[in-house]
Design a protein around this motif. Sequence first.
Motif, short mmCIF file in Angstrom:
data_model
loop_
_atom_site.label_atom_id
_atom_site.label_comp_id
_atom_site.label_asym_id
_atom_site.label_seq_id
_atom_site.Cartn_x
_atom_site.Cartn_y
_atom_site.Cartn_z
N GLY A 1 40.82 39.23 41.71
CA GLY A 1 39.71 40.04 42.19
C GLY A 1 39.13 39.49 43.47
O GLY A 1 39.83 38.90 44.29
N ARG B 1 39.21 45.58 34.10
CA ARG B 1 38.54 45.32 35.39
C ARG B 1 37.05 45.59 35.22
O ARG B 1 36.65 46.62 34.69
CB ARG B 1 39.12 46.24 36.46
CG ARG B 1 38.42 46.12 37.82
CD ARG B 1 39.06 47.08 38.80
NE ARG B 1 38.30 47.24 40.01
CZ ARG B 1 38.74 46.95 41.23
NH1 ARG B 1 39.94 46.45 41.40
NH2 ARG B 1 37.99 47.15 42.28
N ARG C 1 33.34 45.32 37.58
CA ARG C 1 32.62 45.06 38.83
C ARG C 1 31.23 44.60 38.43
O ARG C 1 30.58 45.22 37.59
CB ARG C 1 32.52 46.32 39.69
CG ARG C 1 31.75 46.10 41.00
CD ARG C 1 31.64 47.39 41.78
NE ARG C 1 32.95 47.94 42.08
CZ ARG C 1 33.64 47.68 43.20
NH1 ARG C 1 33.13 46.88 44.12
NH2 ARG C 1 34.82 48.23 43.41
N GLU D 1 35.84 49.52 35.48
CA GLU D 1 36.65 50.26 36.44
C GLU D 1 38.11 50.20 36.03
O GLU D 1 38.49 49.37 35.21
CB GLU D 1 36.49 49.66 37.85
CG GLU D 1 35.09 49.75 38.40
CD GLU D 1 34.98 49.25 39.82
OE1 GLU D 1 33.98 49.59 40.46
OE2 GLU D 1 35.87 48.51 40.28
N GLU D 2 38.90 51.07 36.63
CA GLU D 2 40.34 51.05 36.39
C GLU D 2 40.97 49.88 37.14
O GLU D 2 40.68 49.69 38.33
CB GLU D 2 40.99 52.35 36.89
CG GLU D 2 40.82 53.51 35.95
CD GLU D 2 41.54 53.30 34.65
OE1 GLU D 2 42.72 52.88 34.65
OE2 GLU D 2 40.91 53.53 33.60
N PRO D 3 41.80 49.07 36.49
CA PRO D 3 42.46 47.96 37.19
C PRO D 3 43.34 48.47 38.32
O PRO D 3 43.93 49.55 38.24
CB PRO D 3 43.31 47.31 36.09
CG PRO D 3 42.69 47.73 34.81
CD PRO D 3 42.12 49.09 35.06
N GLU D 4 43.39 47.69 39.41
CA GLU D 4 44.22 48.02 40.57
C GLU D 4 45.48 47.16 40.64
O GLU D 4 46.31 47.36 41.51
CB GLU D 4 43.43 47.84 41.86
CG GLU D 4 42.30 48.82 42.03
CD GLU D 4 41.56 48.61 43.34
OE1 GLU D 4 42.02 47.83 44.20
OE2 GLU D 4 40.52 49.25 43.51
N GLY D 5 45.57 46.15 39.78
CA GLY D 5 46.72 45.25 39.83
C GLY D 5 46.61 44.22 40.94
O GLY D 5 47.61 43.86 41.57
N LEU D 6 45.41 43.74 41.19
CA LEU D 6 45.20 42.72 42.22
C LEU D 6 46.01 41.47 41.88
O LEU D 6 46.21 41.15 40.71
CB LEU D 6 43.72 42.39 42.34
CG LEU D 6 42.81 43.57 42.72
CD1 LEU D 6 41.35 43.15 42.67
CD2 LEU D 6 43.18 44.08 44.11
N ARG D 7 46.44 40.74 42.90
CA ARG D 7 47.33 39.60 42.71
C ARG D 7 46.68 38.23 42.91
O ARG D 7 47.26 37.22 42.55
CB ARG D 7 48.51 39.72 43.65
CG ARG D 7 49.31 40.97 43.44
CD ARG D 7 50.59 40.65 42.77
NE ARG D 7 51.40 41.84 42.64
CZ ARG D 7 51.90 42.24 41.48
NH1 ARG D 7 51.64 41.54 40.40
NH2 ARG D 7 52.64 43.31 41.42
N GLU E 1 39.58 41.11 37.45
CA GLU E 1 40.68 41.79 36.78
C GLU E 1 41.50 40.78 36.01
O GLU E 1 41.76 39.68 36.50
CB GLU E 1 41.62 42.48 37.78
CG GLU E 1 41.15 43.80 38.28
CD GLU E 1 42.24 44.55 39.04
OE1 GLU E 1 41.88 45.51 39.71
OE2 GLU E 1 43.43 44.17 38.97
#
Length: 92
Positions: free
Chosen positions: A32, A3, A5, A77-83, A47
């Motif tokens: 993202g 990820r 930004r 950044e740490e990935p959030e697992g966005l879809r 991401e």
Amino acid sequence: MTRKRVVVTGDVQGVFFRDTCRRTALQYRVTGWVRNLPDGSVEAVFEGEPHHVAILVEWAREGPPAATVRGVEVVNEEPEGLRDFEVRPTPY
């Protein structure tokens, strides 16, 4: 999965930056979001697979044909697992 930004400065609003960014992200299966910021810059989060995210970061350094990019700040950044990938409203 990675990820990044990015905050893109220059003449980047009113030139289809967000829509072109969204279409490019979908092409490379990157998730993202992207939004205009009140100061005239554009912020985006990418991401996905590291190679595809790198392609989007490099794309942001140019933007669409009508844009004039003057700077790009990139933060890991740490990935959030966005879809999905969305265009978000400008924060106020």
